[in-house]
Design a protein around this motif. Structure first.
Motif, PDB file in Angstrom:
ATOM      1  N   MET A  30       0.829  -1.210   0.000  1.00 17.55           N
ATOM      2  CA  MET A  30       0.000   0.000   0.000  1.00 17.55           C
ATOM      3  C   MET A  30       0.863   1.259   0.000  1.00 17.55           C
ATOM      4  O   MET A  30       0.526   2.253  -0.634  1.00 17.55           O
ATOM      5  N   ARG A  31       1.973   1.198   0.735  1.00 10.27           N
ATOM      6  CA  ARG A  31       2.843   2.372   0.814  1.00 10.27           C
ATOM      7  C   ARG A  31       3.360   2.738  -0.574  1.00 10.27           C
ATOM      8  O   ARG A  31       3.330   3.895  -0.979  1.00 10.27           O
ATOM      9  N   LYS A  34       0.473   4.041  -2.836  1.00 10.11           N
ATOM     10  CA  LYS A  34       0.114   5.429  -2.507  1.00 10.11           C
ATOM     11  C   LYS A  34       1.161   6.389  -3.037  1.00 10.11           C
ATOM     12  O   LYS A  34       0.849   7.462  -3.534  1.00 10.11           O
ATOM     13  N   SER A  35       2.423   5.956  -2.900  1.00 12.42           N
ATOM     14  CA  SER A  35       3.507   6.808  -3.358  1.00 12.42           C
ATOM     15  C   SER A  35       3.446   6.976  -4.881  1.00 12.42           C
ATOM     16  O   SER A  35       3.717   8.054  -5.411  1.00 12.42           O
ATOM     17  N   GLY A  38       0.813   9.349  -5.716  1.00 14.92           N
ATOM     18  CA  GLY A  38       1.284  10.692  -5.415  1.00 14.92           C
ATOM     19  C   GLY A  38       2.166  11.262  -6.511  1.00 14.92           C
ATOM     20  O   GLY A  38       2.135  12.463  -6.771  1.00 14.92           O
ATOM     21  N   SER A  39       2.987  10.419  -7.126  1.00 10.40           N
ATOM     22  CA  SER A  39       3.794  10.897  -8.260  1.00 10.40           C
ATOM     23  C   SER A  39       3.654   9.901  -9.405  1.00 10.40           C
ATOM     24  O   SER A  39       4.464   8.991  -9.552  1.00 10.40           O
ATOM     25  N   SER A  94      14.968   5.765  -4.263  1.00  9.23           N
ATOM     26  CA  SER A  94      14.430   6.742  -3.314  1.00  9.23           C
ATOM     27  C   SER A  94      14.354   6.139  -1.917  1.00  9.23           C
ATOM     28  O   SER A  94      14.569   6.835  -0.923  1.00  9.23           O
TER      29      SER A  94
ATOM     30  N   LYS B  77       8.375   9.552   3.029  1.00 11.06           N
ATOM     31  CA  LYS B  77       8.153   9.800   1.605  1.00 11.06           C
ATOM     32  C   LYS B  77       7.553  11.192   1.436  1.00 11.06           C
ATOM     33  O   LYS B  77       6.531  11.509   2.031  1.00 11.06           O
ATOM     34  N   ASN B  79       5.985  12.639  -0.916  1.00 14.63           N
ATOM     35  CA  ASN B  79       4.677  12.836  -1.549  1.00 14.63           C
ATOM     36  C   ASN B  79       3.538  12.198  -0.757  1.00 14.63           C
ATOM     37  O   ASN B  79       2.402  12.237  -1.181  1.00 14.63           O
ATOM     38  N   LEU B  80       3.860  11.627   0.402  1.00 19.01           N
ATOM     39  CA  LEU B  80       2.795  11.078   1.252  1.00 19.01           C
ATOM     40  C   LEU B  80       2.532  12.036   2.408  1.00 19.01           C
ATOM     41  O   LEU B  80       3.414  12.778   2.827  1.00 19.01           O
ATOM     42  N   ASP B  84      -0.131   9.135   6.404  1.00 19.09           N
ATOM     43  CA  ASP B  84       0.208   7.948   5.610  1.00 19.09           C
ATOM     44  C   ASP B  84       1.624   7.472   5.894  1.00 19.09           C
ATOM     45  O   ASP B  84       1.898   6.278   5.931  1.00 19.09           O
ATOM     46  N   PHE B  88       2.023   3.716   7.157  1.00 13.81           N
ATOM     47  CA  PHE B  88       2.733   2.706   6.363  1.00 13.81           C
ATOM     48  C   PHE B  88       4.211   2.660   6.710  1.00 13.81           C
ATOM     49  O   PHE B  88       5.032   2.291   5.880  1.00 13.81           O
TER      50      PHE B  88
END
Lengths: 243, 197
Positions: A30-31, A34-35, A38-39, A94, B77, B79-80, B84, B88
């Motif tokens: 999920m992480r 979601k990331s 986001g991008s 990253s 992160k 962008n989170l 979140d 996570f």
């Protein structure tokens, strides 16, 4: 804005529920998802690359539909391989830079399982997406529509192997500055069987030949990679963290 | 209860030997500060103790119980959102509800920042999001690398208080800092200058 003085430490509950290993896997999945939301560039770039190369081929080879259709299986598969190579180089970059990998390695779960959550999300965002969109590109090259189901299936299975192999390479080179070339040298030889089986499956589908055995070989490679490579990814990440 | 025993640990980085013969025994209730000049090997020792560095580490390190490591990089992160990022977080081993996370963010004075992307927060605020993990973890031994950097006065006071609470609850902390004896008599110092080769 002030720090809470009185209730600094309230245990979340008297007995804290600990997270199962599958819960941890799902959390990593999920992480990463979601990331990516986001991008979204990470998921869209490979498709754009695919689109650009496929539109350039007719310009370079001339507009003869017969010849393009004959070369389509090879072109589609080579471009799929290159775009997978392009994105897998950055798979762990990253996470390495922002310290997520350290935290993953400190988590009380096997690293191989946790990174698979991430690799799975990456595969869906790049490989599965590419396989699902590939009929559009195939039609642009004039591939016969009878071969489209085989193309999608072969890309689906093949990109799973490619992603896992790429993840091993990325894990090995993540701590090296400009490790891109080294990564390509490491993993292109390992990608060759996938490429051969994939193109052959699609070529067989065009002439209505035996596609099942080639798809089965691709499936076998995918399952073999799925069984062995997570351990290699985990071990490679530990080595990369170790400096 | 003993949480960590390091016996005759030697650390090499590349070709260079940093430390040799380090003995360290950490039991619940201990606060250890690693002391030493820049480059002496505080972070390397902390990473070796946590099991992140294995190559070039000689000697015997025995770990009991779970550990939490907070390094220079916050594992956030950009962008989170803050929510979140904690929900996570890769190293969290307990199930935290959203209410737990929101109250943890409130504890580090970030109430109302739950849905901001981390990239939109200042360095100090990002640091505080990382420190919110100290409220959300069940780990018994904390390894904190320069935890007081980029924190304001209130933040430092909060962190000191939180560390005291943790050791009072049978936990233990090893941290590095350049400011001497924040915890007075509660803490023990390990001066790495004595082990330099």
């Amino acid at each position: 804005m002030s720090y809470s003085k009185t209730s600094i430490w309230q245990p979340m509950s008297s007995e804290v529920a600990s997270l199962s290993i599958w819960g941890a896997f799902a959390r990593q999945f999920m992480r990463h998802c979601k990331s990516l939301v986001g991008s979204p560039a990470d998921a869209i770039n490979p498709l754009l690359f695919f689109f650009m190369v496929v539109t350039l081929f007719p310009l370079g080879l001339g507009p003869d539909p017969q010849r393009l259709a004959g070369m389509a299986p090879g072109i589609l598969w080579v471009v799929a391989l290159l775009s997978s190579l392009m994105v897998s180089a950055k798979l762990f970059a990253s996470d390495y830079e922002d310290g997520s990998l350290e935290q993953l390695a400190m988590a009380p779960y096997p690293l191989a399982v946790l990174v698979m959550g991430e690799v799975a999300a990456h595969w869906i965002a790049t490989g599965v997406l590419l396989a699902l969109v590939s009929p559009v590109f195939a039609t642009m090259l004039g591939l016969s529509s009878a071969a489209l189901p085989t193309l999608v299936a072969s890309l689906m299975l093949g990109t799973l192997s490619l992603t896992l192999i790429g993840a091993v390479g990325s894990a090995l080179t993540v701590s090296i500055r400009r490790g891109g070339l080294l990564l390509s040298l490491l993993i292109i030889p390992l990608n060759v069987p996938v490429l051969i089986f994939g193109t052959t499956a699609v070529s067989e589908a065009v002439i209505d030949g035996n596609t099942v055995s080639w798809l089965a070989l691709l499936g076998g490679l995918a399952l073999g990679s799925l069984a062995l490579l997570p351990l290699a990814i985990g071990a490679a990440l530990r080595v990369s963290l170790d400096n | 209860m003993q949480l960590l025993a390091a016996n005759q640990v030697a650390i090499e980085r590349g070709e260079r030997r940093l430390l040799a013969g380090v003995d360290l025994s950490v039991s619940s209730g201990d606060i250890w500060q690693l002391v030493g000049a820049n480059g002496v090997g505080k972070t390397s020792l902390l990473r070796a103790v946590g099991g992140l560095a294995r190559l070039g580490v000689a000697g015997e390190i025995t770990r009991h119980g779970t550990m939490l490591y907070l390094g220079h990089h916050a594992a956030l992160k950009h962008n989170l959102s803050a929510l979140d990022n904690l929900r996570f977080h890769p190293a969290c081993d307990v199930i935290c509800s959203d209410e737990d996370i929101i109250s943890a963010l409130a504890a580090v004075a970030l109430a109302g920042y739950e849905d901001r992307p981390i990239g939109a927060l200042s360095a100090g605020q990002q640091r505080r999001v990382a420190l919110a993990r100290l409220v959300l973890s069940s780990a018994s031994l904390w390894l904190l690398d320069e935890p007081f950097t980029a924190l304001d006065v209130d933040g430092c006071a909060w962190l000191e208080e939180r560390i005291k609470q943790h050791v009072a609850a049978e936990g233990a902390v090893i941290f590095t800092s350049h400011q001497p004896s924040r915890f007075g008599e509660l803490q023990q110092n390990l001066d790495l200058a004595a082990y330099v080769v």
